[in-house]
Design an enzyme around this catalytic site. Structure first.
Site, PDB file in Angstrom:
ATOM      1  N   PRO A  89       0.669  -0.822   0.460  1.00  0.00           N
ATOM      2  CG  PRO A  89       0.149  -1.231   2.786  1.00  0.00           C
ATOM      3  CD  PRO A  89       0.814  -1.445   1.338  1.00  0.00           C
ATOM      4  CB  ALA A 132       0.143   7.906   0.549  1.00  0.00           C
ATOM      5  CB  CYS A 164       2.262   4.987   8.617  1.00  0.00           C
ATOM      6  SG  CYS A 164       3.476   6.985   7.933  1.00  0.00           S
ATOM      7  CE  LYS A 174       4.001  -2.155   3.934  1.00  0.00           C
ATOM      8  NZ  LYS A 174       4.975  -1.070   4.860  1.00  0.00           N
ATOM      9  CB  SER A 202       7.728  -4.691   3.157  1.00  0.00           C
ATOM     10  OG  SER A 202       7.544  -3.237   2.563  1.00  0.00           O
ATOM     11  N   GLY A 203      10.355  -3.318   1.299  1.00  0.00           N
ATOM     12  CA  GLY A 203      11.308  -2.276   1.478  1.00  0.00           C
ATOM     13  C   GLY A 203      12.242  -2.919   0.400  1.00  0.00           C
TER      14      GLY A 203
END
Length: 305
Positions: A21, A23, A102, A141, A202-203
């Site tokens: 995801p 933004a 986030c 997450k 992730s990353g």
């Protein structure tokens, strides 16, 4: 990569290559495009539980999912367990993801997102409140920690596991890094080895390293590498002209003309980076005021004479 297999999230089996995801990018149109290009699982942009509880129109827009997103997943953010419990019945997706990673200051200052890395007990209470309010699988997450060297994700993962989370995604950076530097795969791998639930990585995932990451993690989220090449999920390379036409058609299906044109401008930077004539095409789209003009710019890009 197209035969990466599946991973179980609660009662659902999903593919192991996920669209991360992002933004401003992963709206319903782009997620549907990526599903058609082989993404095994997609997650909405962040949705505020407070906005959801109080009926924000913008929040409802973010929660829309496509029929092809099955099972579907809405990502929520907030910091009050009661808000999550109240929001649970308003979420129509199959799976609920909670953002605890986030790093953006406007999110962190409210105690949301990666701020929860500093309060793993509250993180556990959030998941417990959700688990009491819904039978949907819940995922989380997060990041390695808040500050550099502050490796506190392990405690958060243990807390949310005890509370009922079905899986956790770890972005291999600290919150204070935001998106700078290099993602630390080794530290994320250590967390995966000690966790009692599936760990998704992730990353900096891309076509070159995904196969190696899949040997270590239950699944892999691909983010920025998908923006210019949605075919990354099958190891292919998309045709920018064909892909942009499909993308614009999907945008027009779900959104008004102004939003569609603005998103086209944003994505054409990625689709046509390094493509012959791409600079002129992007310039033409930047001054377009209608979908018809976007298509005209594409036609001229294919046949410049």
């Amino acid at each position: 990569m197209s035969n990466a297999g599946t991973v179980k999230i609660g009662k659902y089996e999903v593919g192991r290559l996920w669209l991360a995801p992002m933004a401003g990018y992963t709206d319903i149109a782009f997620r549907e495009l990526c599903k058609g290009c082989g993404a095994g699982f997609t997650v909405t942009e962040m949705v505020s539980v407070r906005g959801l509880v109080y009926g924000s129109e913008a929040t409802s827009e973010l929660m829309r999912v496509s029929p092809v997103e099955s099972p579907s997943c809405v990502q929520l953010f907030g910091s009050e367990p009661d808000d999550f419990a109240r929001a649970a019945s308003l979420v129509q997706s199959d799976i609920i993801d909670v953002n605890m990673g986030c790093p953006m200051p406007k999110i962190v200052k409210n105690g949301d997102g990666s701020a929860l890395l500093r309060d793993p007990k509250r993180a556990g209470r959030i998941i417990a409140a959700l688990a009491d309010a819904t039978d949907k699988p819940i995922t989380v997450k997060t990041r390695l920690g808040f500050g550099n060297g502050d490796d506190c994700a392990g405690e958060l993962i243990e807390r949310v596991t005890e509370a009922g989370a079905s899986a956790v995604t770890v972005h291999g950076r600290y919150a204070e890094q935001r998106y700078s530097g290099v993602s630390d795969v080794a530290k994320a791998e250590a967390l995966a080895k000690s966790a009692r639930i599936p760990v998704i990585y992730s990353g900096d995932a891309n076509a070159e390293n995904t196969e190696r990451l899949l040997k270590v993690f239950s699944a892999v989220m691909i983010g920025r590498a998908a923006l210019g090449n949605p075919a990354v999920f099958t190891g292919g390379v998309c045709d920018p002209f064909e892909t942009t036409r499909r993308h614009v058609r999907l945008l027009s299906q779900y959104f008004d003309e102004r939003y569609t044109v603005n998103q086209a401008r944003k994505f054409f930077v990625h689709y046509f980076k390094g493509v012959a004539g791409g600079k002129a095409l992007r310039a033409a789209v930047n001054v377009a005021s209608s979908v018809a003009q976007v298509y005209a710019a594409l036609d001229k890009g294919i046949n410049p004479c």
